[in-house]
Design a protein around this motif. Sequence first.
Motif: not given
Length: 431
Positions: A337-347
């Motif tokens: 879940d780490e990647s999905k929930d990363w708070p800074l989103g996708d560049p």
Amino acid sequence: MADDNKSASHEVRSNLPPLELHVPQPKFRPGDPVDYSHIHVPKAGKQARPDIAADAKETNELVYDLVRVLDDDGKAVGPWNPKLSTDILINMLEKMVLVRAFDERLFRAQRQGKTSFYMKCRGEEATSVAAAFALASDDMVFPSYRQQGVLITRGYPLIEMVNQIFSNKGDKLKGRQLPIMYCSREHSFFTISGNLATQYPQAVGWAMASAIKGDTRIAATWCGEGSTAEGDFHSACTFAAVYNAPVILNVVNNQWAISSFSGFAGAERTTFAARAVGYGIAGLRVDGNDPLAVYAATSWAAERARTNKGPTLIEHFTYRTEGHSTSDDPSAYRSTDESKDWPLGDPVNRLKQHLISLGVWDDERHAALDKKMAETVKDVAKAAEKNGVLGHGLHQPFATMFEDVFEELPWHLREQSEQADRERAIKWPNR
């Protein structure tokens, strides 16, 4: 008497608890739910932008903050907004999408056995592409192994990159480098090294030489947060500080080294940007998934270096969404879940949304761009495959093993080369 003193000393400390060693532990492991509440994400646009000529200590607060330009609605706000034209923004998005398409295709090629190794930079594209847009095209770059975005942004031919990855007969490095370790003198891109942080002192030394010659070119270098634990990193910071070297020291904090989290490099104690404070150089901690923030910080640091105001250390706070390399399985050590929930989103998505908010982009154009870049990389990869792939035999003439090392080949290597040629001619007369 000595034994008595030792006994007395021990009795004095008998009421103290035993010493304990702290071993850093990540907050979540495979199967754990993810909670990023420990990460403080400040509002975009609230960070002060010091003057280019400001004393380094005026950046001290920024090493604990997070420079951000794009807000939650995709709007560019605050004093760090670089106010780029829509043409530049679209060009930046195109390069980021191209880098992502390139990564996807070549990662798949490795899984198909066409090359031995590959490393993706998914989720970190802004740290190289946006930075490359902010640098002059002839500023010297000393990359780590996820800065393919710099080379692509500078226009290096994609087929040359694929040839190097396949180590085929078109590989300008003649099969001598690990795949993805490119170099290009014409594009001011220093040879990538698999030894961590070696590029840091090289970048500082090059920047010092540029200053000694009275040139106007600066240097920029990158490493991961894990590499800041290497002695080379600290030696480079010392020389950069002492000699006021015109260099940008980028730390890409993507939260994970190959299988150990950032705490083993010191992230539990303070930020990586805070290392700048101890060396007395300027430091910035930047939202690494915000392309405009990366551009603005790099541009600020570049102008500072170019005007003899010294080095800047920039921590790009980002996230490695996939494995460290094709040799790594992140599911063995971190939560899915780490990647999905990363708070800074996708560049890529954040820049896309910014362009949509400006009224110059939409989902249809973006889908067309994704398709176009995927087709471009597909065509290039197929062209490179004609030069050979892994397992198709010896791609480089045998004699090249003895070339490009010595100005004049020593007698004993010359004898070995001649002997090898004779044996090859006997064993493989038609080659």
